[in-house]
Design a protein around this motif. Structure first.
Motif, PDB file in Angstrom:
ATOM      1  N   GLU A  23      34.367  29.038  -6.839  1.00 37.02           N
ATOM      2  CA  GLU A  23      34.479  30.456  -6.475  1.00 37.02           C
ATOM      3  C   GLU A  23      34.826  30.622  -5.008  1.00 37.02           C
ATOM      4  O   GLU A  23      35.469  31.571  -4.625  1.00 37.02           O
ATOM      5  N   GLN A  24      34.365  29.689  -4.159  1.00 38.41           N
ATOM      6  CA  GLN A  24      34.580  29.808  -2.732  1.00 38.41           C
ATOM      7  C   GLN A  24      35.932  29.249  -2.310  1.00 38.41           C
ATOM      8  O   GLN A  24      36.391  29.509  -1.218  1.00 38.41           O
ATOM      9  N   MET A  25      36.553  28.457  -3.146  1.00 38.34           N
ATOM     10  CA  MET A  25      37.816  27.834  -2.778  1.00 38.34           C
ATOM     11  C   MET A  25      38.985  28.752  -3.113  1.00 38.34           C
ATOM     12  O   MET A  25      39.023  29.358  -4.161  1.00 38.34           O
ATOM     13  N   GLN A  26      39.923  28.807  -2.211  1.00 39.61           N
ATOM     14  CA  GLN A  26      41.149  29.526  -2.485  1.00 39.61           C
ATOM     15  C   GLN A  26      42.124  28.515  -3.052  1.00 39.61           C
ATOM     16  O   GLN A  26      42.374  27.488  -2.447  1.00 39.61           O
ATOM     17  N   THR A  27      42.668  28.803  -4.212  1.00 43.61           N
ATOM     18  CA  THR A  27      43.652  27.878  -4.752  1.00 43.61           C
ATOM     19  C   THR A  27      44.901  27.972  -3.891  1.00 43.61           C
ATOM     20  O   THR A  27      45.259  29.035  -3.418  1.00 43.61           O
ATOM     21  N   PRO A  28      45.590  26.842  -3.666  1.00 42.91           N
ATOM     22  CA  PRO A  28      46.724  26.823  -2.747  1.00 42.91           C
ATOM     23  C   PRO A  28      47.795  27.866  -3.064  1.00 42.91           C
ATOM     24  O   PRO A  28      48.380  28.425  -2.169  1.00 42.91           O
ATOM     25  N   GLY A  29      48.057  28.162  -4.320  1.00 47.59           N
ATOM     26  CA  GLY A  29      49.110  29.101  -4.676  1.00 47.59           C
ATOM     27  C   GLY A  29      48.656  30.548  -4.758  1.00 47.59           C
ATOM     28  O   GLY A  29      49.417  31.416  -5.149  1.00 47.59           O
ATOM     29  N   ARG A  30      47.441  30.829  -4.391  1.00 43.52           N
ATOM     30  CA  ARG A  30      46.890  32.182  -4.539  1.00 43.52           C
ATOM     31  C   ARG A  30      47.408  33.083  -3.434  1.00 43.52           C
ATOM     32  O   ARG A  30      47.281  32.778  -2.251  1.00 43.52           O
ATOM     33  N   ASP A  31      47.993  34.212  -3.810  1.00 42.01           N
ATOM     34  CA  ASP A  31      48.554  35.144  -2.843  1.00 42.01           C
ATOM     35  C   ASP A  31      47.624  36.318  -2.604  1.00 42.01           C
ATOM     36  O   ASP A  31      46.895  36.741  -3.507  1.00 42.01           O
ATOM     37  N   THR A  32      47.690  36.862  -1.396  1.00 40.77           N
ATOM     38  CA  THR A  32      46.957  38.088  -1.109  1.00 40.77           C
ATOM     39  C   THR A  32      47.758  39.258  -1.670  1.00 40.77           C
ATOM     40  O   THR A  32      48.986  39.180  -1.791  1.00 40.77           O
ATOM     41  N   ILE A  33      47.065  40.332  -2.022  1.00 38.52           N
ATOM     42  CA  ILE A  33      47.743  41.497  -2.594  1.00 38.52           C
ATOM     43  C   ILE A  33      47.894  42.632  -1.586  1.00 38.52           C
ATOM     44  O   ILE A  33      48.655  43.557  -1.817  1.00 38.52           O
ATOM     45  N   ALA A  34      47.153  42.545  -0.460  1.00 37.69           N
ATOM     46  CA  ALA A  34      47.223  43.615   0.535  1.00 37.69           C
ATOM     47  C   ALA A  34      46.580  43.163   1.836  1.00 37.69           C
ATOM     48  O   ALA A  34      45.844  42.175   1.864  1.00 37.69           O
ATOM     49  N   VAL A  35      46.872  43.898   2.881  1.00 33.51           N
ATOM     50  CA  VAL A  35      46.166  43.761   4.146  1.00 33.51           C
ATOM     51  C   VAL A  35      45.468  45.091   4.371  1.00 33.51           C
ATOM     52  O   VAL A  35      46.082  46.159   4.236  1.00 33.51           O
ATOM     53  N   MET A  36      44.168  45.034   4.669  1.00 37.66           N
ATOM     54  CA  MET A  36      43.395  46.255   4.918  1.00 37.66           C
ATOM     55  C   MET A  36      42.710  46.106   6.262  1.00 37.66           C
ATOM     56  O   MET A  36      42.764  45.040   6.891  1.00 37.66           O
ATOM     57  N   TYR A  37      42.049  47.182   6.697  1.00 41.24           N
ATOM     58  CA  TYR A  37      41.415  47.207   8.010  1.00 41.24           C
ATOM     59  C   TYR A  37      39.956  47.602   7.869  1.00 41.24           C
ATOM     60  O   TYR A  37      39.610  48.461   7.054  1.00 41.24           O
ATOM     61  N   VAL A  38      39.106  46.982   8.684  1.00 43.44           N
ATOM     62  CA  VAL A  38      37.673  47.257   8.637  1.00 43.44           C
ATOM     63  C   VAL A  38      37.429  48.656   9.218  1.00 43.44           C
ATOM     64  O   VAL A  38      37.773  48.916  10.370  1.00 43.44           O
ATOM     65  N   ALA A  39      36.837  49.534   8.412  1.00 47.57           N
ATOM     66  CA  ALA A  39      36.594  50.911   8.825  1.00 47.57           C
ATOM     67  C   ALA A  39      35.167  51.138   9.309  1.00 47.57           C
ATOM     68  O   ALA A  39      34.868  52.153   9.909  1.00 47.57           O
ATOM     69  N   TRP A  74      33.727  46.458  -5.149  1.00 45.14           N
ATOM     70  CA  TRP A  74      33.866  45.312  -4.252  1.00 45.14           C
ATOM     71  C   TRP A  74      35.321  44.907  -4.099  1.00 45.14           C
ATOM     72  O   TRP A  74      36.116  45.047  -5.028  1.00 45.14           O
ATOM     73  N   THR A  75      35.654  44.353  -2.923  1.00 43.01           N
ATOM     74  CA  THR A  75      36.980  43.808  -2.647  1.00 43.01           C
ATOM     75  C   THR A  75      36.814  42.354  -2.207  1.00 43.01           C
ATOM     76  O   THR A  75      35.962  42.055  -1.371  1.00 43.01           O
ATOM     77  N   GLU A  76      37.635  41.471  -2.785  1.00 40.00           N
ATOM     78  CA  GLU A  76      37.592  40.059  -2.418  1.00 40.00           C
ATOM     79  C   GLU A  76      38.534  39.824  -1.232  1.00 40.00           C
ATOM     80  O   GLU A  76      39.715  40.180  -1.287  1.00 40.00           O
ATOM     81  N   LEU A  77      38.010  39.224  -0.164  1.00 40.04           N
ATOM     82  CA  LEU A  77      38.756  39.011   1.072  1.00 40.04           C
ATOM     83  C   LEU A  77      38.903  37.533   1.380  1.00 40.04           C
ATOM     84  O   LEU A  77      38.050  36.728   1.025  1.00 40.04           O
ATOM     85  N   ARG A  78      39.963  37.193   2.116  1.00 38.34           N
ATOM     86  CA  ARG A  78      40.126  35.829   2.619  1.00 38.34           C
ATOM     87  C   ARG A  78      39.123  35.639   3.750  1.00 38.34           C
ATOM     88  O   ARG A  78      38.987  36.474   4.630  1.00 38.34           O
ATOM     89  N   VAL A  79      38.408  34.522   3.700  1.00 41.39           N
ATOM     90  CA  VAL A  79      37.467  34.156   4.761  1.00 41.39           C
ATOM     91  C   VAL A  79      37.820  32.723   5.151  1.00 41.39           C
ATOM     92  O   VAL A  79      37.435  31.786   4.473  1.00 41.39           O
ATOM     93  N   GLY A  80      38.558  32.538   6.197  1.00 44.83           N
ATOM     94  CA  GLY A  80      38.980  31.206   6.590  1.00 44.83           C
ATOM     95  C   GLY A  80      40.142  30.726   5.748  1.00 44.83           C
ATOM     96  O   GLY A  80      40.780  31.502   5.037  1.00 44.83           O
ATOM     97  N   ILE A  81      40.391  29.428   5.797  1.00 49.04           N
ATOM     98  CA  ILE A  81      41.571  28.881   5.127  1.00 49.04           C
ATOM     99  C   ILE A  81      41.347  28.681   3.633  1.00 49.04           C
ATOM    100  O   ILE A  81      42.204  28.985   2.825  1.00 49.04           O
ATOM    101  N   GLU A  82      40.192  28.169   3.247  1.00 47.64           N
ATOM    102  CA  GLU A  82      39.970  27.822   1.847  1.00 47.64           C
ATOM    103  C   GLU A  82      38.818  28.569   1.193  1.00 47.64           C
ATOM    104  O   GLU A  82      38.265  28.108   0.211  1.00 47.64           O
ATOM    105  N   ARG A  83      38.461  29.714   1.726  1.00 50.16           N
ATOM    106  CA  ARG A  83      37.325  30.452   1.160  1.00 50.16           C
ATOM    107  C   ARG A  83      37.670  31.915   0.991  1.00 50.16           C
ATOM    108  O   ARG A  83      38.569  32.441   1.625  1.00 50.16           O
ATOM    109  N   SER A  84      36.891  32.557   0.156  1.00 48.54           N
ATOM    110  CA  SER A  84      36.975  34.006   0.026  1.00 48.54           C
ATOM    111  C   SER A  84      35.554  34.542  -0.019  1.00 48.54           C
ATOM    112  O   SER A  84      34.595  33.802  -0.188  1.00 48.54           O
TER     113      SER A  84
END
Length: 186
Positions: A23-39, A74-84
Motif C-alpha cells: 500500500e505504501q509503495m508507488q508502482t513505477p508506472g503509476r501516474d498522478t491524476i492532478a496537482v492540488m494545493y494545501v489549503a 480522502w485523497t491519496e497523495l504522493r509522499v516521497g519517491i516510493e510512497r503515498s
C-alpha cells in the motif's frame, strides 16, 4: 549450522517487517491524476484513509501536492519517491489562487455534517446554536427556537449536531472557537 540458519531466518524476518508495505509503495508506472494545493495551515498525510492512522508526512499551506486518487472524503497523495499517503480532500484546493491572500478558512465548514432528521408530521422551524472548539468539535448545543412543538425533533437534531465535526476556523493564522447557527425547517 543451526546458528547460521537462525541468523539467516532472523535476517529474512527483519527484511520482511522493515520493508514498506504494498500500500505504501508507488508502482513505477503509476501516474498522478492532478496537482492540488494545501489549503489548511498544516496538512497531516496519513498512512491509510483513517483519522487514527499514523501520520507519514505533513505539508504546509500553499504547497503543491501530487494526487493519485480519491476515496470518499480522502485523497491519496504522493509522499516521497516510493510512497503515498492519505489526507482529507476538503483541506486541498484545486488552484493556488483559491488560497492566495487568504489567511485561513474564516468560514464555518463541516468536516462531518449532521445527518438530516426526518419525523413524519413535523412542521415549523428549529434553530440551534452550536459552540465549536478550536479543533472543530461541537461541545455544547443550545436551542434558540423550536416552533415544531416536538421535543423529539429538538432532541434528535441536538444529538446529530453534537456528532458533527467542523474544520477549524482560522483567523489571522490562529484557530478560533466559534458559534454556529443551525437552522432546520420542517
Amino acid at each position: 549450522m543451526a546458528e547460521k540458519f537462525s541468523i539467516a531466518l532472523l535476517s529474512m524476518v527483519l527484511v520482511a517487517f522493515c520493508s514498506p508495505s504494498r500500500e505504501q509503495m508507488q508502482t513505477p508506472g503509476r501516474d498522478t491524476i492532478a496537482v492540488m494545493y494545501v489549503a489548511s495551515d498544516e496538512l497531516p498525510v496519513r498512512e491509510r484513509p483513517a483519522e487514527d492512522s499514523p501520520v507519514v508526512a505533513t505539508y504546509q499551506r500553499g504547497e503543491a501536492v501530487s494526487v493519485f486518487g480519491r476515496e470518499g472524503e480522502w485523497t491519496e497523495l504522493r509522499v516521497g519517491i516510493e510512497r503515498s499517503g492519505w489526507a482529507f480532500s476538503s483541506a486541498l484546493a484545486e488552484s493556488k489562487s483559491e488560497i492566495d491572500g487568504d489567511e485561513g478558512s474564516d468560514i464555518a465548514r463541516f468536516r462531518v455534517a449532521p445527518s438530516p432528521v426526518y419525523l413524519p408530521g413535523a412542521k415549523g422551524l428549529l434553530v440551534l446554536e452550536a459552540h465549536v472548539s478550536t479543533d472543530g468539535n461541537v461541545f455544547e448545543v443550545r436551542t434558540i427556537t423550536n416552533t415544531t412543538g416536538s421535543p423529539d425533533v429538538e432532541r434528535l437534531n441536538r444529538e446529530e449536531l453534537l456528532r458533527a465535526k467542523f474544520h477549524p476556523l482560522v483567523v489571522h493564522g490562529a484557530r478560533q472557537p466559534f458559534v454556529y447557527e443551525h437552522r432546520v425547517e420542517y
